[in-house]
Design an enzyme around this catalytic site. Sequence first.
Site, PDB file in Angstrom:
ATOM      1  N   THR A 134      16.627  99.384 -31.271  1.00  0.00           N
ATOM      2  CA  THR A 134      15.633  98.509 -31.431  1.00  0.00           C
ATOM      3  C   THR A 134      14.604  98.398 -30.200  1.00  0.00           C
ATOM      4  O   THR A 134      13.321  98.204 -30.408  1.00  0.00           O
ATOM      5  CB  THR A 134      15.882  97.132 -31.764  1.00  0.00           C
ATOM      6  OG1 THR A 134      16.863  97.038 -32.962  1.00  0.00           O
ATOM      7  CG2 THR A 134      14.852  96.031 -32.223  1.00  0.00           C
TER       8      THR A 134
ATOM      9  N   HIS B 121       9.219  99.451 -28.053  1.00  0.00           N
ATOM     10  CA  HIS B 121       8.696  99.888 -27.091  1.00  0.00           C
ATOM     11  C   HIS B 121       7.344 100.815 -27.517  1.00  0.00           C
ATOM     12  O   HIS B 121       6.225 100.912 -26.960  1.00  0.00           O
ATOM     13  CB  HIS B 121       9.405 100.879 -26.161  1.00  0.00           C
ATOM     14  CG  HIS B 121       8.988 101.644 -24.832  1.00  0.00           C
ATOM     15  ND1 HIS B 121       8.644 101.256 -23.690  1.00  0.00           N
ATOM     16  CD2 HIS B 121       8.348 102.776 -25.048  1.00  0.00           C
ATOM     17  CE1 HIS B 121       7.756 101.896 -23.031  1.00  0.00           C
ATOM     18  NE2 HIS B 121       7.798 103.073 -23.748  1.00  0.00           N
ATOM     19  N   GLU B 122       7.982 101.684 -28.362  1.00  0.00           N
ATOM     20  CA  GLU B 122       6.607 102.621 -29.001  1.00  0.00           C
ATOM     21  C   GLU B 122       5.757 101.709 -29.720  1.00  0.00           C
ATOM     22  O   GLU B 122       4.484 102.060 -29.746  1.00  0.00           O
ATOM     23  CB  GLU B 122       7.521 103.625 -29.858  1.00  0.00           C
ATOM     24  CG  GLU B 122       8.371 104.543 -28.982  1.00  0.00           C
ATOM     25  CD  GLU B 122       7.765 105.306 -27.882  1.00  0.00           C
ATOM     26  OE1 GLU B 122       6.616 105.594 -27.800  1.00  0.00           O
ATOM     27  OE2 GLU B 122       8.551 105.792 -27.102  1.00  0.00           O
TER      28      GLU B 122
ATOM     29  N   HIS C 268       2.879 100.422 -27.689  1.00  0.00           N
ATOM     30  CA  HIS C 268       1.627 101.397 -27.388  1.00  0.00           C
ATOM     31  C   HIS C 268       0.650 101.364 -28.652  1.00  0.00           C
ATOM     32  O   HIS C 268      -0.523 101.277 -28.145  1.00  0.00           O
ATOM     33  CB  HIS C 268       2.208 102.758 -27.412  1.00  0.00           C
ATOM     34  CG  HIS C 268       3.014 103.068 -26.264  1.00  0.00           C
ATOM     35  ND1 HIS C 268       2.709 102.723 -24.982  1.00  0.00           N
ATOM     36  CD2 HIS C 268       4.129 103.928 -26.277  1.00  0.00           C
ATOM     37  CE1 HIS C 268       3.486 103.368 -23.973  1.00  0.00           C
ATOM     38  NE2 HIS C 268       4.422 103.807 -24.927  1.00  0.00           N
TER      39      HIS C 268
ATOM     40  N   ASP D 191       3.126 102.562 -20.697  1.00  0.00           N
ATOM     41  CA  ASP D 191       4.234 102.667 -19.893  1.00  0.00           C
ATOM     42  C   ASP D 191       4.380 102.137 -18.705  1.00  0.00           C
ATOM     43  O   ASP D 191       3.352 101.994 -17.948  1.00  0.00           O
ATOM     44  CB  ASP D 191       4.790 103.969 -19.930  1.00  0.00           C
ATOM     45  CG  ASP D 191       5.231 104.695 -21.252  1.00  0.00           C
ATOM     46  OD1 ASP D 191       5.761 103.998 -22.140  1.00  0.00           O
ATOM     47  OD2 ASP D 191       4.754 105.593 -21.567  1.00  0.00           O
TER      48      ASP D 191
END
Length: 218
Positions: free
Chosen positions: A157, A162-163, A166, A172
Amino acid sequence: MRHPKVLTSALATALGLGLAASLGAAPAVAASAPTGVPTAGNTAVAYAGSAEEAKANQAFFDAVVKSVAKKRAAAPGAAAVTVVYSAANAPSFRSQISRSTQIWNSSVVNVRLVEGSNPDFRYYEGNDSRGSYASTDGHGSGYIFLDYRQNQQYNSTRVTAHETGHVLGLPDHYSGPCSELMSGGGPGTSCQNAQPNSQERSRVDQLWRNGLASAFKS
Protein backbone atom coordinates in the site's frame (compact mmCIF):
# COMPACT_ATOMS: atom_id res chain seq x y z
CA MET A 1 10.10 3.53 -6.22
CA ARG A 2 12.81 2.03 -8.41
CA HIS A 3 15.57 -0.40 -7.57
CA PRO A 4 18.67 1.79 -7.13
CA LYS A 5 21.19 -0.53 -8.76
CA VAL A 6 19.45 -0.08 -12.09
CA LEU A 7 18.61 3.61 -11.70
CA THR A 8 21.62 4.96 -13.56
CA SER A 9 21.54 2.54 -16.48
CA ALA A 10 17.80 2.16 -16.83
CA LEU A 11 16.50 5.69 -16.41
CA ALA A 12 17.11 6.59 -20.02
CA THR A 13 15.29 3.40 -20.99
CA ALA A 14 12.48 4.26 -18.58
CA LEU A 15 12.08 7.68 -20.09
CA GLY A 16 12.08 6.21 -23.56
CA LEU A 17 9.53 3.64 -22.51
CA GLY A 18 7.39 6.43 -21.12
CA LEU A 19 7.58 8.34 -24.38
CA ALA A 20 6.48 5.25 -26.27
CA ALA A 21 3.57 4.43 -23.97
CA SER A 22 0.04 5.71 -24.45
CA LEU A 23 -3.18 5.69 -22.45
CA GLY A 24 -4.78 2.28 -22.90
CA ALA A 25 -1.59 0.65 -24.17
CA ALA A 26 0.21 -1.78 -21.88
CA PRO A 27 3.74 -0.89 -20.72
CA ALA A 28 6.47 -2.45 -22.82
CA VAL A 29 7.55 -4.90 -20.13
CA ALA A 30 7.10 -8.61 -19.59
CA ALA A 31 4.23 -9.14 -17.17
CA SER A 32 3.30 -12.37 -15.44
CA ALA A 33 1.20 -13.55 -12.51
CA PRO A 34 2.59 -12.72 -9.07
CA THR A 35 2.52 -16.37 -8.01
CA GLY A 36 5.99 -17.76 -7.47
CA VAL A 37 7.91 -14.49 -7.56
CA PRO A 38 11.02 -15.20 -5.45
CA THR A 39 11.36 -13.15 -2.28
CA ALA A 40 13.20 -15.37 0.19
CA GLY A 41 16.73 -14.10 0.75
CA ASN A 42 16.17 -10.91 -1.23
CA THR A 43 17.83 -7.87 0.30
CA ALA A 44 16.41 -4.50 -0.64
CA VAL A 45 19.11 -1.84 -0.78
CA ALA A 46 18.85 1.91 -0.26
CA TYR A 47 17.18 4.08 -2.87
CA ALA A 48 18.72 7.03 -4.67
CA GLY A 49 17.13 9.76 -6.73
CA SER A 50 18.27 11.36 -9.98
CA ALA A 51 17.55 14.39 -12.11
CA GLU A 52 16.21 12.14 -14.88
CA GLU A 53 13.74 10.46 -12.56
CA ALA A 54 12.60 13.80 -11.20
CA LYS A 55 11.94 15.00 -14.75
CA ALA A 56 9.97 11.84 -15.52
CA ASN A 57 7.79 12.29 -12.43
CA GLN A 58 7.16 15.96 -13.22
CA ALA A 59 6.26 15.04 -16.80
CA PHE A 60 3.71 12.54 -15.52
CA PHE A 61 2.09 15.12 -13.27
CA ASP A 62 2.01 17.65 -16.12
CA ALA A 63 0.34 15.07 -18.37
CA VAL A 64 -2.35 14.36 -15.78
CA VAL A 65 -2.94 18.08 -15.28
CA LYS A 66 -3.47 18.59 -19.01
CA SER A 67 -5.83 15.63 -19.21
CA VAL A 68 -7.87 16.87 -16.25
CA ALA A 69 -7.90 20.44 -17.56
CA LYS A 70 -9.68 19.38 -20.75
CA LYS A 71 -12.47 17.74 -18.76
CA ARG A 72 -12.68 20.56 -16.25
CA ALA A 73 -13.38 23.12 -18.94
CA ALA A 74 -16.98 21.92 -18.91
CA ALA A 75 -17.32 22.59 -15.15
CA PRO A 76 -14.94 25.45 -14.23
CA GLY A 77 -16.71 26.27 -10.97
CA ALA A 78 -16.16 22.95 -9.25
CA ALA A 79 -14.48 23.30 -5.85
CA ALA A 80 -12.27 20.22 -6.19
CA VAL A 81 -10.58 18.70 -9.19
CA THR A 82 -11.41 15.08 -10.05
CA VAL A 83 -8.67 12.81 -11.39
CA VAL A 84 -10.03 9.61 -12.93
CA TYR A 85 -8.03 6.37 -12.92
CA SER A 86 -8.45 2.80 -14.13
CA ALA A 87 -7.26 -0.25 -12.15
CA ALA A 88 -8.46 -2.76 -14.75
CA ASN A 89 -4.91 -3.63 -15.82
CA ALA A 90 -3.66 -4.20 -12.27
CA PRO A 91 -6.18 -6.71 -10.84
CA SER A 92 -3.68 -8.16 -8.32
CA PHE A 93 -3.34 -4.74 -6.72
CA ARG A 94 -6.97 -3.63 -6.76
CA SER A 95 -7.23 -3.54 -2.95
CA GLN A 96 -3.94 -1.61 -2.59
CA ILE A 97 -5.01 0.86 -5.27
CA SER A 98 -8.38 1.35 -3.60
CA ARG A 99 -6.72 1.84 -0.21
CA SER A 100 -4.11 4.28 -1.53
CA THR A 101 -6.69 6.42 -3.30
CA GLN A 102 -8.82 6.42 -0.14
CA ILE A 103 -5.78 7.57 1.81
CA TRP A 104 -5.21 10.48 -0.54
CA ASN A 105 -8.89 11.40 -0.75
CA SER A 106 -9.07 11.61 3.04
CA SER A 107 -5.82 13.58 3.23
CA VAL A 108 -6.45 16.42 0.78
CA VAL A 109 -9.45 18.57 -0.17
CA ASN A 110 -8.66 20.19 -3.52
CA VAL A 111 -8.32 17.06 -5.65
CA ARG A 112 -10.13 13.73 -5.63
CA LEU A 113 -9.17 10.38 -7.16
CA VAL A 114 -12.02 8.28 -8.56
CA GLU A 115 -12.14 5.12 -10.64
CA GLY A 116 -14.07 5.43 -13.88
CA SER A 117 -14.18 5.47 -17.66
CA ASN A 118 -12.11 7.82 -19.84
CA PRO A 119 -9.32 7.78 -17.22
CA ASP A 120 -6.59 10.38 -16.86
CA PHE A 121 -4.14 7.59 -16.02
CA ARG A 122 -4.05 3.81 -15.54
CA TYR A 123 -2.40 1.32 -13.21
CA TYR A 124 -0.53 -1.68 -14.65
CA GLU A 125 1.20 -4.64 -13.03
CA GLY A 126 4.05 -6.98 -13.96
CA ASN A 127 7.73 -7.74 -13.47
CA ASP A 128 10.32 -5.04 -14.07
CA SER A 129 13.87 -4.85 -12.71
CA ARG A 130 13.39 -1.10 -12.23
CA GLY A 131 10.64 -1.69 -9.69
CA SER A 132 7.45 0.39 -9.61
CA TYR A 133 7.29 3.75 -11.38
CA ALA A 134 5.14 6.44 -12.97
CA SER A 135 5.46 7.12 -16.70
CA THR A 136 3.94 9.29 -19.42
CA ASP A 137 3.97 9.64 -23.20
CA GLY A 138 4.19 13.42 -22.87
CA HIS A 139 0.88 13.94 -24.64
CA GLY A 140 -1.64 13.88 -21.81
CA SER A 141 -1.47 10.15 -21.20
CA GLY A 142 0.24 8.16 -18.47
CA TYR A 143 0.31 5.14 -16.20
CA ILE A 144 1.63 3.77 -12.92
CA PHE A 145 3.44 0.44 -13.11
CA LEU A 146 3.42 -1.80 -10.00
CA ASP A 147 6.20 -4.36 -9.85
CA TYR A 148 5.41 -7.74 -8.25
CA ARG A 149 8.73 -8.34 -6.52
CA GLN A 150 9.06 -4.86 -5.09
CA ASN A 151 5.53 -5.01 -3.73
CA GLN A 152 6.42 -8.21 -1.89
CA GLN A 153 9.58 -6.70 -0.40
CA TYR A 154 7.98 -3.43 0.68
CA ASN A 155 4.60 -2.51 2.13
CA SER A 156 2.46 -2.71 -1.00
CA THR A 157 0.00 0.00 0.00
CA ARG A 158 2.94 2.33 0.71
CA VAL A 159 4.40 1.60 -2.74
CA THR A 160 1.05 2.27 -4.43
CA ALA A 161 0.29 5.40 -2.41
CA HIS A 162 3.83 6.67 -3.11
CA GLU A 163 3.48 6.23 -6.87
CA THR A 164 0.03 7.81 -6.74
CA GLY A 165 1.67 10.77 -5.03
CA HIS A 166 3.47 11.47 -8.32
CA VAL A 167 0.08 11.78 -10.03
CA LEU A 168 -0.74 14.51 -7.52
CA GLY A 169 2.53 16.37 -8.12
CA LEU A 170 4.89 15.18 -5.39
CA PRO A 171 8.54 14.37 -6.19
CA ASP A 172 10.63 11.57 -4.68
CA HIS A 173 12.59 12.33 -1.52
CA TYR A 174 14.36 9.06 -0.72
CA SER A 175 16.47 10.59 2.06
CA GLY A 176 13.37 11.38 4.11
CA PRO A 177 12.10 9.43 7.14
CA CYS A 178 9.49 6.66 7.17
CA SER A 179 6.86 9.22 8.20
CA GLU A 180 7.32 10.86 4.79
CA LEU A 181 5.42 8.92 2.12
CA MET A 182 7.55 10.20 -0.76
CA SER A 183 10.71 8.85 0.88
CA GLY A 184 9.59 5.62 -0.79
CA GLY A 185 11.94 2.75 -0.09
CA GLY A 186 14.60 4.96 1.45
CA PRO A 187 13.78 3.99 5.06
CA GLY A 188 13.95 0.28 4.16
CA THR A 189 11.53 -2.62 4.00
CA SER A 190 10.57 -2.29 7.68
CA CYS A 191 8.76 1.00 6.98
CA GLN A 192 5.00 0.37 7.00
CA ASN A 193 3.71 3.94 6.76
CA ALA A 194 1.36 4.55 3.81
CA GLN A 195 0.12 7.98 4.89
CA PRO A 196 1.41 11.33 3.57
CA ASN A 197 2.67 13.70 6.25
CA SER A 198 1.31 17.20 6.82
CA GLN A 199 3.82 18.85 4.47
CA GLU A 200 2.96 16.45 1.65
CA ARG A 201 -0.75 17.00 2.15
CA SER A 202 -0.32 20.76 2.14
CA ARG A 203 1.77 20.66 -1.02
CA VAL A 204 -0.83 18.64 -2.92
CA ASP A 205 -3.62 20.98 -1.83
CA GLN A 206 -1.47 23.95 -2.83
CA LEU A 207 -0.87 22.50 -6.28
CA TRP A 208 -4.54 21.82 -6.93
CA ARG A 209 -6.05 24.84 -5.15
CA ASN A 210 -8.46 26.99 -7.16
CA GLY A 211 -8.92 24.41 -9.84
CA LEU A 212 -5.75 23.95 -11.84
CA ALA A 213 -4.42 27.50 -11.61
CA SER A 214 -1.73 26.73 -9.04
CA ALA A 215 -0.68 23.56 -10.82
CA PHE A 216 -0.03 25.35 -14.09
CA LYS A 217 2.12 27.91 -12.29
CA SER A 218 4.23 25.29 -10.51
